[in-house]
Write a protein that holds these residues in place. Sequence first.
Motif, PDB file in Angstrom:
ATOM      1  N   THR A   1     -75.748 -21.719 -25.859  1.00 11.44           N
ATOM      2  CA  THR A   1     -74.900 -22.596 -26.658  1.00 11.44           C
ATOM      3  C   THR A   1     -75.574 -22.851 -27.999  1.00 11.44           C
ATOM      4  O   THR A   1     -76.810 -22.885 -28.082  1.00 11.44           O
ATOM      5  CB  THR A   1     -74.586 -23.927 -25.936  1.00 11.44           C
ATOM      6  N   GLY A   2     -74.770 -22.991 -29.026  1.00 11.89           N
ATOM      7  CA  GLY A   2     -75.290 -23.247 -30.369  1.00 11.89           C
ATOM      8  C   GLY A   2     -74.200 -22.994 -31.388  1.00 11.89           C
ATOM      9  O   GLY A   2     -73.116 -22.503 -31.054  1.00 11.89           O
TER      10      GLY A   2
ATOM     11  N   GLU B   1     -70.603 -31.354 -24.820  1.00  6.84           N
ATOM     12  CA  GLU B   1     -71.526 -31.594 -23.704  1.00  6.84           C
ATOM     13  C   GLU B   1     -70.783 -31.775 -22.380  1.00  6.84           C
ATOM     14  O   GLU B   1     -71.194 -31.237 -21.356  1.00  6.84           O
ATOM     15  CB  GLU B   1     -72.381 -32.837 -24.023  1.00  6.84           C
ATOM     16  N   ALA B   2     -69.689 -32.535 -22.376  1.00  5.10           N
ATOM     17  CA  ALA B   2     -68.984 -32.844 -21.124  1.00  5.10           C
ATOM     18  C   ALA B   2     -68.469 -31.575 -20.439  1.00  5.10           C
ATOM     19  O   ALA B   2     -68.563 -31.451 -19.217  1.00  5.10           O
ATOM     20  CB  ALA B   2     -67.835 -33.815 -21.382  1.00  5.10           C
ATOM     21  N   VAL B   3     -67.947 -30.645 -21.201  1.00  5.13           N
ATOM     22  CA  VAL B   3     -67.402 -29.419 -20.593  1.00  5.13           C
ATOM     23  C   VAL B   3     -68.535 -28.501 -20.138  1.00  5.13           C
ATOM     24  O   VAL B   3     -68.422 -27.852 -19.099  1.00  5.13           O
ATOM     25  CB  VAL B   3     -66.417 -28.704 -21.542  1.00  5.13           C
ATOM     26  N   ARG B   4     -69.640 -28.466 -20.897  1.00  5.66           N
ATOM     27  CA  ARG B   4     -70.797 -27.695 -20.413  1.00  5.66           C
ATOM     28  C   ARG B   4     -71.285 -28.279 -19.088  1.00  5.66           C
ATOM     29  O   ARG B   4     -71.640 -27.543 -18.172  1.00  5.66           O
ATOM     30  CB  ARG B   4     -71.922 -27.681 -21.453  1.00  5.66           C
ATOM     31  N   LYS B   5     -71.279 -29.608 -18.970  1.00  5.46           N
ATOM     32  CA  LYS B   5     -71.692 -30.253 -17.712  1.00  5.46           C
ATOM     33  C   LYS B   5     -70.731 -29.875 -16.572  1.00  5.46           C
ATOM     34  O   LYS B   5     -71.174 -29.605 -15.459  1.00  5.46           O
ATOM     35  CB  LYS B   5     -71.771 -31.769 -17.868  1.00  5.46           C
ATOM     36  N   GLU B   6     -69.433 -29.837 -16.864  1.00 11.02           N
ATOM     37  CA  GLU B   6     -68.463 -29.398 -15.840  1.00 11.02           C
ATOM     38  C   GLU B   6     -68.817 -28.000 -15.337  1.00 11.02           C
ATOM     39  O   GLU B   6     -68.767 -27.733 -14.134  1.00 11.02           O
ATOM     40  CB  GLU B   6     -67.044 -29.345 -16.416  1.00 11.02           C
TER      41      GLU B   6
ATOM     42  N   ASP C   1     -65.594 -30.264 -37.180  1.00 11.56           N
ATOM     43  CA  ASP C   1     -65.526 -30.565 -35.752  1.00 11.56           C
ATOM     44  C   ASP C   1     -66.960 -30.685 -35.251  1.00 11.56           C
ATOM     45  O   ASP C   1     -67.841 -29.951 -35.723  1.00 11.56           O
ATOM     46  CB  ASP C   1     -64.785 -29.429 -35.015  1.00 11.56           C
ATOM     47  N   PRO C   2     -67.217 -31.582 -34.312  1.00 14.41           N
ATOM     48  CA  PRO C   2     -68.612 -31.811 -33.905  1.00 14.41           C
ATOM     49  C   PRO C   2     -69.191 -30.691 -33.037  1.00 14.41           C
ATOM     50  O   PRO C   2     -68.462 -29.971 -32.360  1.00 14.41           O
ATOM     51  CB  PRO C   2     -68.539 -33.103 -33.097  1.00 14.41           C
ATOM     52  N   TYR C   3     -70.508 -30.575 -33.096  1.00 14.06           N
ATOM     53  CA  TYR C   3     -71.251 -29.790 -32.107  1.00 14.06           C
ATOM     54  C   TYR C   3     -72.193 -30.773 -31.429  1.00 14.06           C
ATOM     55  O   TYR C   3     -72.998 -31.416 -32.112  1.00 14.06           O
ATOM     56  CB  TYR C   3     -72.060 -28.647 -32.736  1.00 14.06           C
ATOM     57  N   GLU C   4     -72.067 -30.904 -30.130  1.00 19.61           N
ATOM     58  CA  GLU C   4     -72.912 -31.807 -29.361  1.00 19.61           C
ATOM     59  C   GLU C   4     -74.054 -31.001 -28.767  1.00 19.61           C
ATOM     60  O   GLU C   4     -73.864 -30.263 -27.799  1.00 19.61           O
ATOM     61  CB  GLU C   4     -72.088 -32.497 -28.278  1.00 19.61           C
ATOM     62  N   ALA C   5     -75.226 -31.142 -29.358  1.00 16.81           N
ATOM     63  CA  ALA C   5     -76.399 -30.404 -28.873  1.00 16.81           C
ATOM     64  C   ALA C   5     -76.731 -30.855 -27.454  1.00 16.81           C
ATOM     65  O   ALA C   5     -76.553 -32.029 -27.117  1.00 16.81           O
ATOM     66  CB  ALA C   5     -77.586 -30.652 -29.799  1.00 16.81           C
ATOM     67  N   PRO C   6     -77.210 -29.946 -26.625  1.00 15.96           N
ATOM     68  CA  PRO C   6     -77.559 -30.315 -25.250  1.00 15.96           C
ATOM     69  C   PRO C   6     -78.674 -31.360 -25.222  1.00 15.96           C
ATOM     70  O   PRO C   6     -79.639 -31.263 -25.980  1.00 15.96           O
ATOM     71  CB  PRO C   6     -78.050 -29.008 -24.623  1.00 15.96           C
TER      72      PRO C   6
ATOM     73  N   LYS D   1     -80.572 -32.052 -22.438  1.00 17.31           N
ATOM     74  CA  LYS D   1     -81.701 -31.571 -21.633  1.00 17.31           C
ATOM     75  C   LYS D   1     -81.519 -30.105 -21.240  1.00 17.31           C
ATOM     76  O   LYS D   1     -81.383 -29.778 -20.054  1.00 17.31           O
ATOM     77  CB  LYS D   1     -81.850 -32.418 -20.372  1.00 17.31           C
ATOM     78  N   PRO D   2     -81.505 -29.207 -22.220  1.00 14.68           N
ATOM     79  CA  PRO D   2     -81.382 -27.790 -21.857  1.00 14.68           C
ATOM     80  C   PRO D   2     -82.658 -27.307 -21.171  1.00 14.68           C
ATOM     81  O   PRO D   2     -83.735 -27.870 -21.398  1.00 14.68           O
ATOM     82  CB  PRO D   2     -81.194 -27.105 -23.211  1.00 14.68           C
ATOM     83  N   GLU D   3     -82.519 -26.296 -20.350  1.00 14.83           N
ATOM     84  CA  GLU D   3     -83.715 -25.725 -19.715  1.00 14.83           C
ATOM     85  C   GLU D   3     -84.593 -25.035 -20.755  1.00 14.83           C
ATOM     86  O   GLU D   3     -85.822 -25.031 -20.626  1.00 14.83           O
ATOM     87  CB  GLU D   3     -83.307 -24.727 -18.624  1.00 14.83           C
ATOM     88  N   ILE D   4     -83.975 -24.407 -21.738  1.00 13.27           N
ATOM     89  CA  ILE D   4     -84.719 -23.653 -22.757  1.00 13.27           C
ATOM     90  C   ILE D   4     -84.146 -23.991 -24.126  1.00 13.27           C
ATOM     91  O   ILE D   4     -82.926 -24.088 -24.289  1.00 13.27           O
ATOM     92  CB  ILE D   4     -84.581 -22.121 -22.526  1.00 13.27           C
ATOM     93  N   VAL D   5     -85.034 -24.157 -25.103  1.00 10.12           N
ATOM     94  CA  VAL D   5     -84.606 -24.290 -26.498  1.00 10.12           C
ATOM     95  C   VAL D   5     -85.294 -23.180 -27.275  1.00 10.12           C
ATOM     96  O   VAL D   5     -86.514 -23.008 -27.184  1.00 10.12           O
ATOM     97  CB  VAL D   5     -85.011 -25.657 -27.108  1.00 10.12           C
ATOM     98  N   VAL D   6     -84.509 -22.409 -28.002  1.00 12.16           N
ATOM     99  CA  VAL D   6     -85.071 -21.413 -28.913  1.00 12.16           C
ATOM    100  C   VAL D   6     -84.684 -21.824 -30.328  1.00 12.16           C
ATOM    101  O   VAL D   6     -83.593 -22.346 -30.547  1.00 12.16           O
ATOM    102  CB  VAL D   6     -84.602 -19.975 -28.574  1.00 12.16           C
ATOM    103  N   HIS D   7     -85.591 -21.637 -31.245  1.00 17.29           N
ATOM    104  CA  HIS D   7     -85.387 -22.051 -32.638  1.00 17.29           C
ATOM    105  C   HIS D   7     -85.267 -20.789 -33.491  1.00 17.29           C
ATOM    106  O   HIS D   7     -86.260 -20.297 -34.030  1.00 17.29           O
ATOM    107  CB  HIS D   7     -86.555 -22.922 -33.108  1.00 17.29           C
ATOM    108  N   THR D   8     -84.051 -20.268 -33.594  1.00 17.48           N
ATOM    109  CA  THR D   8     -83.858 -18.965 -34.236  1.00 17.48           C
ATOM    110  C   THR D   8     -84.030 -19.002 -35.752  1.00 17.48           C
ATOM    111  O   THR D   8     -84.093 -17.952 -36.371  1.00 17.48           O
ATOM    112  CB  THR D   8     -82.492 -18.354 -33.869  1.00 17.48           C
ATOM    113  N   GLY D   9     -84.147 -20.183 -36.320  1.00 15.99           N
ATOM    114  CA  GLY D   9     -84.468 -20.277 -37.739  1.00 15.99           C
ATOM    115  C   GLY D   9     -85.941 -20.020 -37.995  1.00 15.99           C
ATOM    116  O   GLY D   9     -86.332 -19.618 -39.092  1.00 15.99           O
ATOM    117  N   ASP D  10     -86.772 -20.249 -36.958  1.00 14.89           N
ATOM    118  CA  ASP D  10     -88.234 -20.123 -37.077  1.00 14.89           C
ATOM    119  C   ASP D  10     -88.819 -18.998 -36.237  1.00 14.89           C
ATOM    120  O   ASP D  10     -89.899 -18.505 -36.531  1.00 14.89           O
ATOM    121  CB  ASP D  10     -88.917 -21.429 -36.636  1.00 14.89           C
ATOM    122  N   GLU D  11     -88.146 -18.630 -35.153  1.00 18.10           N
ATOM    123  CA  GLU D  11     -88.677 -17.634 -34.219  1.00 18.10           C
ATOM    124  C   GLU D  11     -88.000 -16.289 -34.453  1.00 18.10           C
ATOM    125  O   GLU D  11     -86.822 -16.232 -34.807  1.00 18.10           O
ATOM    126  CB  GLU D  11     -88.403 -18.048 -32.766  1.00 18.10           C
TER     127      GLU D  11
END
Length: 178
Positions: A11-12, A89-94, A140-145, A147-157
């Motif tokens: 997600t992102g 977030e709510a639909v990802r939780k579903e 339109d909003p983006y609701e960042a997770p 407590k994701p299991e993994i976070v990758v920072h594609t702007g830096d990595e």
Amino acid sequence: MSSQGFILWFTGLSGAGKSTLAQYVTPKLIDLGVKVETLDGDEVRENLSKGLGFSKEDRDTNIRRIGYVANLLSRNGVCSITAAISPYEAVRKECRDMAQAPFIEIYVEAPLAVVEERDTKGLYKKARAGEIKNFTGISDPYEAPAKPEIVVHTGDESIEQSGDKIIGYLRERGLLPA
């Protein structure tokens, strides 16, 4: 290694690198003997969600459909990779709650300035000009997770660093051979 399926839920924001990362990890997983199917947001929208718009209700319906198919695949021993913005977030939780296999949420984080710079289709420019309504991250909003299991920072990595972080996590969880 078990033949258990699992879900990698990328997600992102648009342009954060979800599909690129999915394409990077897929052959690595296949080389390790994992059955993989990728559910790309654009492809699902074209084939399973044709006719849906970009209202909150339509986006939620699209993401629920992706979650349903991901669950079907994963419970049958497939690694199901989703690469869709899935902004709420709510639909990802579903989708997580529906999952009958490990659900690994991967937040593909990239600052708005970075994704706008990468915008090959000119979508952000059109959204800022008011030509595209309900555009995630702009009108339109983006609701960042939370407590994701993994976070990758594609702007830096690099893609390799982000992809290797994902593979490493799967090994630690026992979903891949050590």
